[in-house]
Design a protein around this motif. Structure first.
Motif, PDB file in Angstrom:
ATOM      1  N   GLN A 107      21.457  36.340  44.978  1.00  0.00           N
ATOM      2  CA  GLN A 107      21.663  37.718  44.557  1.00  0.00           C
ATOM      3  C   GLN A 107      22.918  37.847  43.700  1.00  0.00           C
ATOM      4  O   GLN A 107      22.999  38.701  42.827  1.00  0.00           O
ATOM      5  CB  GLN A 107      21.762  38.637  45.773  1.00  0.00           C
ATOM      6  CG  GLN A 107      20.422  38.953  46.407  1.00  0.00           C
ATOM      7  CD  GLN A 107      19.466  39.635  45.426  1.00  0.00           C
ATOM      8  OE1 GLN A 107      19.737  40.715  44.907  1.00  0.00           O
ATOM      9  NE2 GLN A 107      18.330  38.989  45.172  1.00  0.00           N
ATOM     10  N   ASP A 108      23.914  37.017  43.978  1.00  0.00           N
ATOM     11  CA  ASP A 108      25.128  36.999  43.148  1.00  0.00           C
ATOM     12  C   ASP A 108      25.825  35.657  43.308  1.00  0.00           C
ATOM     13  O   ASP A 108      25.252  34.713  43.877  1.00  0.00           O
ATOM     14  CB  ASP A 108      26.055  38.158  43.492  1.00  0.00           C
ATOM     15  CG  ASP A 108      26.836  38.634  42.263  1.00  0.00           C
ATOM     16  OD1 ASP A 108      27.929  38.095  42.017  1.00  0.00           O
ATOM     17  OD2 ASP A 108      26.350  39.530  41.540  1.00  0.00           O
ATOM     18  N   ALA A 109      27.076  35.574  42.839  1.00  0.00           N
ATOM     19  CA  ALA A 109      27.737  34.281  42.698  1.00  0.00           C
ATOM     20  C   ALA A 109      28.283  33.688  43.983  1.00  0.00           C
ATOM     21  O   ALA A 109      28.718  32.537  43.982  1.00  0.00           O
ATOM     22  CB  ALA A 109      28.875  34.406  41.670  1.00  0.00           C
ATOM     23  N   VAL A 110      28.307  34.440  45.083  1.00  0.00           N
ATOM     24  CA  VAL A 110      28.882  33.938  46.335  1.00  0.00           C
ATOM     25  C   VAL A 110      27.851  33.982  47.447  1.00  0.00           C
ATOM     26  O   VAL A 110      27.164  34.992  47.645  1.00  0.00           O
ATOM     27  CB  VAL A 110      30.129  34.752  46.744  1.00  0.00           C
ATOM     28  CG1 VAL A 110      30.654  34.306  48.112  1.00  0.00           C
ATOM     29  CG2 VAL A 110      31.228  34.605  45.697  1.00  0.00           C
ATOM     30  N   LEU A 111      27.739  32.864  48.178  1.00  0.00           N
ATOM     31  CA  LEU A 111      26.864  32.769  49.340  1.00  0.00           C
ATOM     32  C   LEU A 111      27.719  32.409  50.549  1.00  0.00           C
ATOM     33  O   LEU A 111      28.545  31.493  50.484  1.00  0.00           O
ATOM     34  CB  LEU A 111      25.792  31.704  49.116  1.00  0.00           C
ATOM     35  CG  LEU A 111      24.781  31.485  50.248  1.00  0.00           C
ATOM     36  CD1 LEU A 111      23.945  32.746  50.472  1.00  0.00           C
ATOM     37  CD2 LEU A 111      23.872  30.300  49.931  1.00  0.00           C
ATOM     38  N   ALA A 124      31.979  29.923  56.194  1.00  0.00           N
ATOM     39  CA  ALA A 124      32.293  29.376  54.867  1.00  0.00           C
ATOM     40  C   ALA A 124      31.605  30.180  53.773  1.00  0.00           C
ATOM     41  O   ALA A 124      30.459  30.607  53.924  1.00  0.00           O
ATOM     42  CB  ALA A 124      31.873  27.910  54.767  1.00  0.00           C
ATOM     43  N   SER A 125      32.324  30.383  52.664  1.00  0.00           N
ATOM     44  CA  SER A 125      31.762  31.022  51.467  1.00  0.00           C
ATOM     45  C   SER A 125      31.806  30.026  50.318  1.00  0.00           C
ATOM     46  O   SER A 125      32.767  29.255  50.189  1.00  0.00           O
ATOM     47  CB  SER A 125      32.562  32.270  51.087  1.00  0.00           C
ATOM     48  OG  SER A 125      32.300  33.334  51.975  1.00  0.00           O
ATOM     49  N   GLU A 142      32.492  41.550  47.528  1.00  0.00           N
ATOM     50  CA  GLU A 142      31.988  42.024  48.820  1.00  0.00           C
ATOM     51  C   GLU A 142      31.542  40.859  49.695  1.00  0.00           C
ATOM     52  O   GLU A 142      31.731  40.868  50.915  1.00  0.00           O
ATOM     53  CB  GLU A 142      30.825  42.994  48.613  1.00  0.00           C
ATOM     54  CG  GLU A 142      31.216  44.346  48.047  1.00  0.00           C
ATOM     55  CD  GLU A 142      31.972  45.212  49.049  1.00  0.00           C
ATOM     56  OE1 GLU A 142      32.149  44.795  50.209  1.00  0.00           O
ATOM     57  OE2 GLU A 142      32.400  46.314  48.652  1.00  0.00           O
ATOM     58  N   ALA A 143      30.931  39.842  49.082  1.00  0.00           N
ATOM     59  CA  ALA A 143      30.465  38.681  49.846  1.00  0.00           C
ATOM     60  C   ALA A 143      31.640  37.908  50.436  1.00  0.00           C
ATOM     61  O   ALA A 143      31.589  37.453  51.590  1.00  0.00           O
ATOM     62  CB  ALA A 143      29.625  37.772  48.954  1.00  0.00           C
ATOM     63  N   VAL A 144      32.710  37.742  49.653  1.00  0.00           N
ATOM     64  CA  VAL A 144      33.904  37.053  50.154  1.00  0.00           C
ATOM     65  C   VAL A 144      34.521  37.837  51.310  1.00  0.00           C
ATOM     66  O   VAL A 144      34.865  37.278  52.364  1.00  0.00           O
ATOM     67  CB  VAL A 144      34.941  36.841  49.023  1.00  0.00           C
ATOM     68  CG1 VAL A 144      36.249  36.290  49.583  1.00  0.00           C
ATOM     69  CG2 VAL A 144      34.382  35.891  47.962  1.00  0.00           C
ATOM     70  N   ILE A 145      34.665  39.144  51.121  1.00  0.00           N
ATOM     71  CA  ILE A 145      35.270  39.990  52.158  1.00  0.00           C
ATOM     72  C   ILE A 145      34.394  40.014  53.417  1.00  0.00           C
ATOM     73  O   ILE A 145      34.901  39.961  54.542  1.00  0.00           O
ATOM     74  CB  ILE A 145      35.501  41.410  51.616  1.00  0.00           C
ATOM     75  CG1 ILE A 145      36.598  41.373  50.552  1.00  0.00           C
ATOM     76  CG2 ILE A 145      35.896  42.379  52.735  1.00  0.00           C
ATOM     77  CD1 ILE A 145      36.728  42.657  49.755  1.00  0.00           C
ATOM     78  N   MET A 160      36.773  28.546  52.105  1.00  0.00           N
ATOM     79  CA  MET A 160      36.337  29.078  50.811  1.00  0.00           C
ATOM     80  C   MET A 160      36.190  27.946  49.798  1.00  0.00           C
ATOM     81  O   MET A 160      37.157  27.243  49.509  1.00  0.00           O
ATOM     82  CB  MET A 160      37.365  30.082  50.293  1.00  0.00           C
ATOM     83  CG  MET A 160      36.993  30.733  48.969  1.00  0.00           C
ATOM     84  SD  MET A 160      35.706  31.982  49.152  1.00  0.00           S
ATOM     85  CE  MET A 160      34.689  31.628  47.712  1.00  0.00           C
ATOM     86  N   PHE A 161      34.976  27.742  49.293  1.00  0.00           N
ATOM     87  CA  PHE A 161      34.738  26.777  48.215  1.00  0.00           C
ATOM     88  C   PHE A 161      34.772  27.557  46.901  1.00  0.00           C
ATOM     89  O   PHE A 161      33.831  28.302  46.584  1.00  0.00           O
ATOM     90  CB  PHE A 161      33.382  26.095  48.391  1.00  0.00           C
ATOM     91  CG  PHE A 161      33.320  25.119  49.536  1.00  0.00           C
ATOM     92  CD1 PHE A 161      33.622  23.781  49.346  1.00  0.00           C
ATOM     93  CD2 PHE A 161      32.972  25.549  50.802  1.00  0.00           C
ATOM     94  CE1 PHE A 161      33.567  22.882  50.396  1.00  0.00           C
ATOM     95  CE2 PHE A 161      32.902  24.660  51.869  1.00  0.00           C
ATOM     96  CZ  PHE A 161      33.209  23.323  51.669  1.00  0.00           C
ATOM     97  N   ALA A 162      35.835  27.400  46.156  1.00  0.00           N
ATOM     98  CA  ALA A 162      36.027  28.172  44.927  1.00  0.00           C
ATOM     99  C   ALA A 162      35.497  27.407  43.715  1.00  0.00           C
ATOM    100  O   ALA A 162      35.715  26.201  43.576  1.00  0.00           O
ATOM    101  CB  ALA A 162      37.502  28.496  44.738  1.00  0.00           C
ATOM    102  N   ALA A 163      34.795  28.117  42.854  1.00  0.00           N
ATOM    103  CA  ALA A 163      34.330  27.581  41.572  1.00  0.00           C
ATOM    104  C   ALA A 163      34.064  28.778  40.678  1.00  0.00           C
ATOM    105  O   ALA A 163      33.110  29.519  40.900  1.00  0.00           O
ATOM    106  CB  ALA A 163      33.069  26.749  41.743  1.00  0.00           C
ATOM    107  N   SER A 164      34.903  28.978  39.678  1.00  0.00           N
ATOM    108  CA  SER A 164      34.767  30.213  38.898  1.00  0.00           C
ATOM    109  C   SER A 164      35.433  30.093  37.539  1.00  0.00           C
ATOM    110  O   SER A 164      36.384  29.333  37.355  1.00  0.00           O
ATOM    111  CB  SER A 164      35.393  31.377  39.684  1.00  0.00           C
ATOM    112  OG  SER A 164      35.315  32.573  38.948  1.00  0.00           O
TER     113      SER A 164
END
Length: 297
Positions: A107-111, A124-125, A142-145, A160-164
């Motif tokens: 649905q968006d960039a964060v699962l 984990a996100s 919103e997904a991170v929060i 948190m696995f960051a990639a952006s």
């Protein structure tokens, strides 16, 4: 000689009976140019066997690899307004979103998911770079929060696995507002005395490095990951100087104290499980953590 029967018909049959061969059976190593069989790459968790180059992983595959037996509970996030600014450049923002959702199945960039890693429960996100460059918009924020809130409520560590590539320009100031909001989520984790571990993957750039991606209790990076606010080319053009070799790569940042650990993907699970066990959460939830979550929401 019957030209129709002997030449034309066999050629037509060969074209009609030609087997469809997937185009992505082989993947090119961006570092060495070596061609790697896709199944071998998948079996090695998207690390090129010979060079050790860490390729990007989709969010679902990352969570499946990370959690024990690939099992996890998906943490839902609140719905947000789609295209609140009615943004359009070369294409409508709604069309870009539709294409990204079709491409990734997200649905968006964060699962976000909850499960166990080597028996240690945690939340984990994962940011998926294939979804519009992992850009941070309202839905991703919103997904991170939601993930941080779930960790606080369940008294669990948060990873948190960051990639952006940074903030999502199609959402303007609403995208930038996610930077302080997610920072409040980090404050809630800290006030609850829960471990917050960040894994910086390739690439982690832009606005996320001005917020939650650089606020972990432990900062881990995958080998060779590009990490920074602005890209090397932009910096060189700005300061008009040649940058050091490997500038903004994980190993360089580790040497200069910006990253705590550089960990091979195959060692992430045991490393994070040990850290979460050592930093183990307390039982009581301070009122200040609840206040921070209320502000973030």
């Amino acid at each position: 000689m019957n030209w129709i029967n002997d030449v034309v018909r066999p050629k037509i049959k060969s074209l009609l009976n030609k087997r469809e061969v997937p185009e992505n059976l082989w993947i090119k190593d961006p570092e060495t140019g070596e061609m790697v069989f896709l199944r071998d790459l998948e079996a090695n968790h998207y690390v090129v066997p010979n060079s050790g180059y860490h390729m990007r992983m989709s969010a679902p595959k990352r969570l499946a690899f990370f959690f024990d037996e690939g099992r996890y509970e998906t943490i839902a996030s609140p719905d947000v307004a789609i295209d609140p600014l009615k943004f359009r450049d070369e294409r409508r923002y709604t069309d870009r979103l539709k294409d990204a959702r079709t491409k990734t199945g997200l649905q968006d960039a964060v699962l976000t998911g909850a499960g166990t890693v080597e028996g240690v429960p945690l939340v984990a996100s994962v940011q998926d770079f294939d979804f519009m460059g992992g850009s941070l918009g309202m839905a991703a924020g919103e997904a991170v929060i939601a993930g941080m809130e779930a960790a606080v409520n369940r008294r669990l560590p948060f990873v948190m696995f960051a990639a952006s590539g940074g903030a999502r320009m199609q959402e303007g100031i609403l995208s930038l507002m996610q930077l302080p909001r997610t920072t409040l989520g980090v404050m809630a984790l800290r006030e609850a005395k829960l471990p917050y571990i960040v894994v910086l993957t390739n690439p982690t750039t832009g606005g996320v490095t001005a917020s939650y991606a650089m606020l972990g209790d432990i900062q881990i990076a995958e080998p060779g990951a590009l990490i920074g606010f602005a890209g090397p080319r932009v910096i060189e053009q700005t300061i008009r100087e040649k940058l050091p070799e490997g500038f903004q790569r994980a190993e360089y940042l580790h040497e200069h104290g910006m990253v705590d650990l550089v960990v091979h993907r195959h060692e992430l699970r045991p490393t994070i499980a040990r850290l979460c066990s050592l930093l183990g959460p307390n039982v009581a939830l301070p009122a200040s953590a609840e206040q921070s979550l209320a502000l973030a929401s």
